[in-house]
Design a protein around this motif. Structure first.
Motif, PDB file in Angstrom:
ATOM      1  N   ASN A  60     -61.743 -30.655   2.340  1.00  0.00           N
ATOM      2  CA  ASN A  60     -60.995 -31.903   2.425  1.00  0.00           C
ATOM      3  C   ASN A  60     -60.613 -32.437   1.041  1.00  0.00           C
ATOM      4  N   ASN A  61     -61.543 -32.416   0.104  1.00  0.00           N
ATOM      5  CA  ASN A  61     -61.270 -32.896  -1.257  1.00  0.00           C
ATOM      6  C   ASN A  61     -60.156 -32.087  -1.921  1.00  0.00           C
ATOM      7  N   TYR A  62     -60.173 -30.797  -1.673  1.00  0.00           N
ATOM      8  CA  TYR A  62     -59.143 -29.933  -2.257  1.00  0.00           C
ATOM      9  C   TYR A  62     -57.762 -30.283  -1.704  1.00  0.00           C
ATOM     10  N   TYR A  63     -57.717 -30.521  -0.409  1.00  0.00           N
ATOM     11  CA  TYR A  63     -56.441 -30.885   0.210  1.00  0.00           C
ATOM     12  C   TYR A  63     -55.903 -32.200  -0.366  1.00  0.00           C
ATOM     13  N   VAL A  64     -56.787 -33.147  -0.556  1.00  0.00           N
ATOM     14  CA  VAL A  64     -56.373 -34.441  -1.105  1.00  0.00           C
ATOM     15  C   VAL A  64     -55.830 -34.262  -2.526  1.00  0.00           C
ATOM     16  N   LYS A  65     -56.535 -33.475  -3.334  1.00  0.00           N
ATOM     17  CA  LYS A  65     -56.082 -33.236  -4.717  1.00  0.00           C
ATOM     18  C   LYS A  65     -54.730 -32.521  -4.737  1.00  0.00           C
ATOM     19  N   LEU A  66     -54.581 -31.525  -3.862  1.00  0.00           N
ATOM     20  CA  LEU A  66     -53.302 -30.812  -3.794  1.00  0.00           C
ATOM     21  C   LEU A  66     -52.184 -31.732  -3.313  1.00  0.00           C
ATOM     22  N   CYS A  67     -52.514 -32.580  -2.365  1.00  0.00           N
ATOM     23  CA  CYS A  67     -51.536 -33.551  -1.861  1.00  0.00           C
ATOM     24  C   CYS A  67     -51.045 -34.441  -3.005  1.00  0.00           C
ATOM     25  N   GLU A  68     -51.980 -34.931  -3.802  1.00  0.00           N
ATOM     26  CA  GLU A  68     -51.620 -35.780  -4.949  1.00  0.00           C
ATOM     27  C   GLU A  68     -50.779 -35.001  -5.964  1.00  0.00           C
ATOM     28  N   LEU A  69     -51.180 -33.756  -6.211  1.00  0.00           N
ATOM     29  CA  LEU A  69     -50.434 -32.929  -7.162  1.00  0.00           C
ATOM     30  C   LEU A  69     -48.995 -32.723  -6.701  1.00  0.00           C
ATOM     31  N   PHE A  70     -48.824 -32.339  -5.447  1.00  0.00           N
ATOM     32  CA  PHE A  70     -47.470 -32.080  -4.946  1.00  0.00           C
ATOM     33  C   PHE A  70     -46.616 -33.347  -4.954  1.00  0.00           C
ATOM     34  N   GLU A  71     -47.235 -34.474  -4.707  1.00  0.00           N
ATOM     35  CA  GLU A  71     -46.489 -35.737  -4.746  1.00  0.00           C
ATOM     36  C   GLU A  71     -46.019 -36.029  -6.172  1.00  0.00           C
ATOM     37  N   LYS A  72     -46.888 -35.801  -7.146  1.00  0.00           N
ATOM     38  CA  LYS A  72     -46.502 -36.015  -8.546  1.00  0.00           C
ATOM     39  C   LYS A  72     -45.428 -35.013  -8.976  1.00  0.00           C
ATOM     40  N   LEU A  73     -45.595 -33.763  -8.564  1.00  0.00           N
ATOM     41  CA  LEU A  73     -44.596 -32.743  -8.906  1.00  0.00           C
ATOM     42  C   LEU A  73     -43.242 -33.069  -8.274  1.00  0.00           C
ATOM     43  N   ARG A  74     -43.284 -33.628  -7.080  1.00  0.00           N
ATOM     44  CA  ARG A  74     -42.044 -34.024  -6.403  1.00  0.00           C
ATOM     45  C   ARG A  74     -41.292 -35.066  -7.230  1.00  0.00           C
ATOM     46  N   LYS A  75     -42.023 -36.041  -7.730  1.00  0.00           N
ATOM     47  CA  LYS A  75     -41.388 -37.093  -8.529  1.00  0.00           C
ATOM     48  C   LYS A  75     -40.779 -36.519  -9.806  1.00  0.00           C
ATOM     49  N   VAL A  76     -41.524 -35.638 -10.458  1.00  0.00           N
ATOM     50  CA  VAL A  76     -41.013 -35.036 -11.698  1.00  0.00           C
ATOM     51  C   VAL A  76     -39.780 -34.187 -11.400  1.00  0.00           C
ATOM     52  N   GLU A  77     -39.837 -33.415 -10.342  1.00  0.00           N
ATOM     53  CA  GLU A  77     -38.698 -32.555  -9.987  1.00  0.00           C
ATOM     54  C   GLU A  77     -37.474 -33.403  -9.637  1.00  0.00           C
ATOM     55  N   GLY A  78     -37.701 -34.538  -9.001  1.00  0.00           N
ATOM     56  CA  GLY A  78     -36.599 -35.464  -8.716  1.00  0.00           C
ATOM     57  C   GLY A  78     -35.977 -35.995  -9.995  1.00  0.00           C
ATOM     58  N   ARG A  79     -36.818 -36.286 -10.982  1.00  0.00           N
ATOM     59  CA  ARG A  79     -36.303 -36.754 -12.279  1.00  0.00           C
ATOM     60  C   ARG A  79     -35.522 -35.647 -12.982  1.00  0.00           C
ATOM     61  N   VAL A  80     -36.028 -34.423 -12.898  1.00  0.00           N
ATOM     62  CA  VAL A  80     -35.318 -33.287 -13.506  1.00  0.00           C
ATOM     63  C   VAL A  80     -33.927 -33.170 -12.890  1.00  0.00           C
ATOM     64  N   SER A  81     -33.874 -33.265 -11.582  1.00  0.00           N
ATOM     65  CA  SER A  81     -32.595 -33.181 -10.877  1.00  0.00           C
ATOM     66  C   SER A  81     -31.650 -34.293 -11.321  1.00  0.00           C
ATOM     67  N   SER A  82     -32.163 -35.505 -11.398  1.00  0.00           N
ATOM     68  CA  SER A  82     -31.327 -36.640 -11.820  1.00  0.00           C
ATOM     69  C   SER A  82     -30.850 -36.480 -13.256  1.00  0.00           C
ATOM     70  N   ASP A  83     -31.748 -36.030 -14.126  1.00  0.00           N
ATOM     71  CA  ASP A  83     -31.377 -35.848 -15.533  1.00  0.00           C
ATOM     72  C   ASP A  83     -30.305 -34.777 -15.689  1.00  0.00           C
ATOM     73  N   GLU A  84     -30.461 -33.674 -14.971  1.00  0.00           N
ATOM     74  CA  GLU A  84     -29.459 -32.610 -15.054  1.00  0.00           C
ATOM     75  C   GLU A  84     -28.121 -33.086 -14.513  1.00  0.00           C
ATOM     76  N   ASP A  85     -28.185 -33.851 -13.444  1.00  0.00           N
ATOM     77  CA  ASP A  85     -26.951 -34.373 -12.868  1.00  0.00           C
ATOM     78  C   ASP A  85     -26.249 -35.296 -13.862  1.00  0.00           C
ATOM     79  N   LEU A  86     -27.023 -36.161 -14.486  1.00  0.00           N
ATOM     80  CA  LEU A  86     -26.452 -37.126 -15.420  1.00  0.00           C
ATOM     81  C   LEU A  86     -25.991 -36.477 -16.721  1.00  0.00           C
ATOM     82  N   LYS A  87     -26.822 -35.632 -17.291  1.00  0.00           N
ATOM     83  CA  LYS A  87     -26.540 -35.094 -18.624  1.00  0.00           C
ATOM     84  C   LYS A  87     -25.637 -33.867 -18.621  1.00  0.00           C
ATOM     85  N   LEU A  88     -25.626 -33.121 -17.531  1.00  0.00           N
ATOM     86  CA  LEU A  88     -24.838 -31.890 -17.537  1.00  0.00           C
ATOM     87  C   LEU A  88     -23.699 -31.929 -16.523  1.00  0.00           C
TER      88      LEU A  88
END
Length: 201
Positions: A60-88
């Motif tokens: 259970n603890n592992y699932y929670v940690k992975l859940c948090e990780l994927f949520e953080k990675l999602r936010k970063v990937e969304g920012r990458v997408s926005s930055d590429e859209d804006l800058k390129l």
């Protein structure tokens, strides 16, 4: 026309326009791919969350940690997408429009040249017939002035376009690269933190 500068610019703009359009299409696909990865992280996060809720096991603890990780990675990937859209992607789309404006300028100049050549022919005919010579001479003179004025402004605009283009691409590509490096470092740090948290459990 015979003016080497304008012939070169016309050829350059056609070839450059094709390459910029192709690059814009590819940049849009890349941005879309980053958005899709962000969506995939969301699905992974929710799946891990469901596993954590359903299973009251030692994992259970592992699932929670992975859940948090994927949520953080999602936010970063969304920012990458926005930055590429804006800058390129937006930069490439802007230059597609700018290239079209430059082509239109060359077309107006070519049209003015055709008008000037027509005025030359009309002047020759008027002189041969001896009719309306003054009026046709005035039209010839106005056509010549319009062509020269358009040629001068086109030369200045196209020269300025070249300088603006290089500077804008340099600036945006440097900024985009810096942002992507920042996001990559964030991703690496998050992965390291998650691994450390998983190993400590």
């Amino acid at each position: 026309d015979g003016d080497e500068f304008f012939e070169h610019e016309k050829t350059f703009l056609v070839e450059y326009g094709i390459k910029i359009k192709d690059s814009a299409t590819k940049a849009e696909k890349m941005t879309r791919s980053h958005r899709n990865v962000s969506d995939d992280y969301l699905h992974l996060s929710s799946s891990c969350n469901e596993l954590a809720i359903e299973n009251k096991a030692p994992l259970n603890n592992y699932y929670v940690k992975l859940c948090e990780l994927f949520e953080k990675l999602r936010k970063v990937e969304g920012r990458v997408s926005s930055d590429e859209d804006l800058k390129l992607t937006e930069l490439l789309k802007y230059y597609m429009r700018d290239i079209q404006a430059a082509k239109d300028l060359l077309y107006r100049r070519a049209r003015a040249l055709v008008d000037y050549e027509s005025a030359n022919k009309a002047l020759d005919k008027a002189r041969m017939k001896g009719k309306d010579v003054k009026q046709v001479e005035l039209q010839h003179q106005l056509s010549g002035q319009k062509f020269e004025k358009l040629s001068d402004s086109a030369r200045q605009e196209l020269t300025a376009f070249r300088g603006r283009r290089v500077e804008a691409f340099r600036k945006n590509l440097i900024e985009m690269t810096e942002l992507e490096l920042k996001h990559a470092r964030n991703n690496a740090q998050m992965l390291q933190n998650c691994l450390a948290a998983l190993m400590s459990n």
